[in-house]
Design an enzyme around this catalytic site. Structure first.
Site, PDB file in Angstrom:
ATOM      1  N   TRP A 357       0.834  -1.211   0.000  1.00  0.00           N
ATOM      2  CA  TRP A 357       0.000   0.000   0.000  1.00  0.00           C
ATOM      3  C   TRP A 357       0.862   1.252   0.000  1.00  0.00           C
ATOM      4  CZ3 TRP A 357      -1.648   3.293   4.503  1.00  0.00           C
ATOM      5  CH2 TRP A 357      -0.799   3.155   5.596  1.00  0.00           C
ATOM      6  N   ASP A 358       2.151   1.080   0.263  1.00  0.00           N
ATOM      7  CA  ASP A 358       3.089   2.203   0.225  1.00  0.00           C
ATOM      8  C   ASP A 358       2.939   2.992  -1.080  1.00  0.00           C
ATOM      9  OD1 ASP A 358       3.917   0.135   1.932  1.00  0.00           O
ATOM     10  OD2 ASP A 358       6.015   0.709   1.828  1.00  0.00           O
ATOM     11  N   GLU A 487       0.977  -1.649  13.115  1.00  0.00           N
ATOM     12  CA  GLU A 487       1.054  -3.121  13.197  1.00  0.00           C
ATOM     13  C   GLU A 487       1.438  -3.609  14.586  1.00  0.00           C
ATOM     14  OE1 GLU A 487       3.744  -3.974   9.980  1.00  0.00           O
ATOM     15  OE2 GLU A 487       2.132  -3.974   8.486  1.00  0.00           O
ATOM     16  N   LYS A 599       3.467   2.034  16.142  1.00  0.00           N
ATOM     17  CA  LYS A 599       4.564   1.867  15.176  1.00  0.00           C
ATOM     18  C   LYS A 599       4.599   3.018  14.178  1.00  0.00           C
ATOM     19  CE  LYS A 599       6.238  -1.418  11.689  1.00  0.00           C
ATOM     20  NZ  LYS A 599       5.878  -2.552  10.842  1.00  0.00           N
ATOM     21  N   GLN A 600       3.439   3.377  13.659  1.00  0.00           N
ATOM     22  CA  GLN A 600       3.395   4.408  12.613  1.00  0.00           C
ATOM     23  C   GLN A 600       2.018   5.063  12.640  1.00  0.00           C
ATOM     24  OE1 GLN A 600       3.567   0.844   9.942  1.00  0.00           O
ATOM     25  NE2 GLN A 600       2.961   2.357   8.399  1.00  0.00           N
TER      26      GLN A 600
HETATM   27  C1  BGC Z   1       4.909  -1.099   7.479  1.00  0.00           C
HETATM   28  C2  BGC Z   1       3.853  -1.204   6.412  1.00  0.00           C
HETATM   29  C3  BGC Z   1       4.528  -1.159   5.057  1.00  0.00           C
HETATM   30  C4  BGC Z   1       5.645  -2.192   4.939  1.00  0.00           C
HETATM   31  C5  BGC Z   1       6.441  -2.056   3.663  1.00  0.00           C
HETATM   32  C6  BGC Z   1       5.947  -2.193   7.294  1.00  0.00           C
HETATM   33  O1  BGC Z   1       6.956  -2.068   8.261  1.00  0.00           O
HETATM   34  O2  BGC Z   1       4.324  -1.222   8.761  1.00  0.00           O
HETATM   35  O3  BGC Z   1       2.929  -0.138   6.533  1.00  0.00           O
HETATM   36  O4  BGC Z   1       3.595  -1.377   4.064  1.00  0.00           O
HETATM   37  O5  BGC Z   1       6.546  -2.039   6.009  1.00  0.00           O
HETATM   38  O6  BGC Z   1       7.064  -0.809   3.591  1.00  0.00           O
END
Ligand code: BGC
Length: 772
Positions: A357-358, A487, A599-600
């Site tokens: 989804w990035d 996550e 985390k984000q």
């Molecule tokens: C992130 C995801 C991302 C993936 C690839 C993960 O660490 O939590 O949001 O899609 O990395 O970049």
């Protein structure tokens, strides 16, 4: 964190050779042209630690899934971008002794990634065990102008002796992926031939039958003269080489030019690969190295015209942002709608090189503003073409209708195999819908909706409709068992962001249906028919929109990340002892899941996407609540915080967040750059500057700017392509100047004042403070 690279505005420079940094440098100094990419492995043999990486875009391997506990619905394989034929190899022997930087003394080593002109150069003096010293000067690039061509110039000068230099240019397909699940090699040999003028090697993947042919030719030049040499030829399993010996007097430079064409069955018929490769190669060789290098510089000049950012007063920031723009442009050129952007691009194996989804959440904005609109459009079409697979994926998981796009994919099939992500991190579907809105809103290209957009939106809305359920106790629709963007929480109920992006998708789908009904009626009717869209479905979406449940804390006035979030012990990251960080390396998963640490961006991701629908006070309350608990352990996190901090007038915070993304790989901030660079988060760095410091948005068909300057910078400028115009926005301490570099006029709003910037004209506005 490791800072060993020299600050320079246009180049990345390493000034001494330290084998412990080599794999980091192999990632950072990678080169690519959107069709192939190459880590900065040495041309000559190297017996130290190294991750070999030669990647051909779209050529992948379905490596059989390996998991501890198989769950129904898991994919059978993980698609991996393949380490392919080593085409850069040129072994060098000096009077019989191999040149190997792990086995000799290395002096005056300089490695340079020239971002302005798009090449990698390396110079050093090697002192061999027997005391012989030689200077090496090597330069290579993969051509943007000729997608299948790579070229190398490799010069050797004996410094304190006269002797024999033996060059062995080769193609070696006996390579493996470090991340192979079963230690398996993925390639089989198809054919090969070593010849005096041309050599070639064709390999195919053990599964899926991708074929890759590499064709090589070379010239050796001494004193400006091309030498007529009789090479010794070698052919062995998956390997061809040519070997020439040249005598060189002390101080006499001998140069080998190696030209390679890498062609794949993605673009050529199986029986035509050798012919196609040979043709491309001979044309390139005919043009010659200097012309190819000139073409490369011109092609990069065009890219920089559209995408450069200039930071005045901070050379380190300048280098960082150019590095990010350079890597993004090396990874995806947008000319092939079957390709996408892996989180590591062509710089390493991690994440398999597949699509996340990035792309929609982070990369689409970069390409929208820095390239013609068809480039971002191709990223959207990639998902459109995978709609059938996304529908199959939903069926596989037990849904009766709708589409669930995969978390990780190469060809539309899900590759991810951790249940809490594969089955639960479904917010990704929302990002794919949002990218359609973003594209149409930015470009004004509403034709996309009828042509492609609506079908994707309807199928995603159908998925959400079935994924929610009506809670009798709440009297609302709820969404149970999900993982949000954060996550560090799994299997939660009512993740605010997921609920919000789901109902937003339905709202937008209804808006698009209305638009098409009014403006493209016959198209609309045909689409309703094709999609078999029923009135009850539309009514149900309306009901879900009106009755979706959103966890909210009245007292604080914040959206709750999920049900029960406030039961957690709420601690700020700053109050954790430093040895806890990063928590993903120091804590058990169980402890992470129970903690409040994020985390984000999660709730804040929603406030960023749907920024127009929330007032500043709401954004501020949520930012103030969540940011202190955010550990930013995804490289995608700080950029969104930087943008929101800019909007809220938190200038120091914005700059702090920006710094965390900007030099992530150059300074190996997360201690993992040897695995590859964080390509998708580089788009986030661009967003921090352009959408954060520049305040760029598109609202009501105007390009809106609300800039401020970080106190460490004197001025900055960026480019924004907008509806046929290319604008250069220059922000100084007291003014904003927008220069239109094209003939097309553009509608621009600076703070609250609207302007039309005529073709080749400019406007100037006073800069204001954007603090709340
Ligand atoms: C992130 C995801 C991302 C993936 C690839 C993960 O660490 O939590 O949001 O899609 O990395 O970049």
């Amino acid at each position: 964190m490791k800072q060993y690279l020299k600050v320079d505005e246009w180049s990345i420079i390493e000034e001494s050779f330290d084998p412990t940094n080599h794999e980091i440098s192999e990632s950072v100094f990678s080169i690519g042209n959107g069709f192939m990419g190459q880590r900065a492995n040495f041309e000559e043999q190297y017996s130290g630690s190294s991750l070999q990486g030669s990647y051909m875009a779209g050529v992948y391997y379905p490596d059989k899934t390996r998991v501890g506990w198989w769950k129904n619905g898991y994919p059978e394989y993980f698609a991996k971008v393949l380490n392919s034929t080593n085409w850069i190899g040129i072994n060098v022997f000096v009077d019989g002794t191999a040149l190997d930087l792990a086995q000799c003394q290395v002096k005056d080593f300089v490695r340079e990634l020239n971002m302005k002109e798009g090449y990698l150069a390396r110079r050093f003096t090697a002192v061999l065990a027997d005391g012989k010293e030689l200077a090496v000067d090597a330069l290579r690039f993969v051509s943007i102008a000729r997608h299948e061509i790579g070229a190398i110039r490799y010069s050797v000068t004996p410094l304190n002796f006269s002797g024999e230099i033996r060059f062995v240019p080769y193609l070696d397909g006996d390579v493996k992926n470090k991340d192979s699940n079963y230690e398996e090699k993925f390639w089989l040999e198809v054919e090969k031939a070593a010849g005096a003028d041309l050599s070639h090697l064709t390999l195919k993947t053990k599964k899926l039958d991708f074929h890759v042919t590499s064709v090589m030719a070379y010239d050796v030049v001494k004193n400006g003269q091309r030498l007529e040499l009789s090479p010794a030829l070698t052919e062995k399993e998956k390997y061809v080489a040519s070997e020439v010996v040249v005598s060189a007097a002390q101080g006499e430079e001998v140069t080998l030019y190696k030209y390679v064409a890498n062609v794949t069955s993605r673009n050529h018929g199986l029986g035509e690969l050798v012919e196609a490769g040979t043709k491309a190669l001979l044309e390139a060789k005919q043009a010659g190295f200097d012309q190819l290098l000139g073409e490369q510089a011109n092609a990069w000049a065009e890219k920089w015209k559209e995408s450069d950012i200039i930071v005045d007063g901070d050379a380190s920031a300048q280098q960082a942002i150019r590095f990010n723009i350079f890597q993004l442009n090396q990874t995806y050129s947008g000319e092939d709608d079957r390709l996408n952007i892996g989180p590591k691009g062509f710089t390493g194996e991690k994440y398999g090189g597949s699509t996340y989804w990035d792309t929609e959440a982070y990369c689409v904005p970069f390409y929208l503003s820095t390239a013609e609109s068809d480039i971002a459009r191709n990223l959207l079409i990639y998902r459109y073409k995978q709609l059938e697979k996304a529908k199959e994926n939903a069926k596989k998981l037990g849904f009766s209708k709708g589409a669930l796009y995969p978390m990780v994919t190469m060809n539309g099939e899900e590759c991810h195999n951790e249940w809490e992500i594969t089955f639960e991190e479904i917010h990704r579907n929302g990002a794919i819908a949002y990218a359609i809105f973003n594209y149409v809103n930015y470009t004004g290209d509403k034709s996309y909706l009828g042509q492609y957009g609506l079908e994707v939106l309807v199928e995603i809305s159908r998925f959400w409709e079935e994924r929610v359920n009506f809670s009798a106790t709440k009297g609302k629709y709820v969404m149970l068992g999900v993982t949000g963007p954060n996550e560090y929480e799994n299997n939660v109920n009512n993740n605010w962001y997921t609920n919000r992006i789901a109902s937003w998708t339905m709202e937008y789908t209804l808006e698009v249906l209305n638009y098409l009904k009014t403006n493209e009626n016959s198209h609309y009717t045909a689409l309703i028919d094709k999609l078999q869209l029923k009135d009850e479905e539309v009514k149900k979406w309306q009901d879900v929109i009106e009755n979706m449940y959103y966890p909210y804390d009245e007292e604080r006035g914040v959206f709750l990340q999920q049900d029960g979030f406030l039961d957690k012990e709420l601690i700020a990251v700053k109050d954790l002892a430093p040895e806890n960080l990063p928590i993903n390396q120091n804590w058990s998963w169980d402890r992470i899941l129970r903690s409040c640490f994020i985390k984000q961006a999660d709730v804040l991701q929603g406030l960023y996407f749907l920024g127009d629908r929330y007032d500043l006070e709401t954004k501020k309350r949520n930012f103030d609540f969540y940011e202190p608990m955010t550990v930013h352990e995804s490289s995608l996190s700080p950029c969104l915080h930087a943008i929101l901090a800019c909007e809220l007038g938190y200038q120091e915070k914005a700059y702090e967040m920006y710094l965390r993304t900007a030099r992530l790989d150059l300074d190996n901030y997360n201690n993992d750059t040897e695995d590859g660079c964080h390509i998708t988060s580089m788009a986030g760095t661009w967003m921090s500057i352009v959408q954060g410091f520049g305040g760029l948005r598109v609202q009501n068909n105007e390009l809106v700017l609300r800039p401020f300057i970080p106190s460490h910078w004197k001025s900055f400028s960026f480019k924004a392509m907008f509806r046929g115009a290319r604008l250069k926005v220059n922000v100084t301490e007291d003014s904003i100047i927008v220069v239109n570099e094209t003939d097309s006029p553009a509608a621009v709003r600076i703070y609250d004042q609207s302007y039309t910037v005529g073709g080749n004209a400019e406007i100037k506005a006073e800069r204001m403070s954007v603090t709340m």
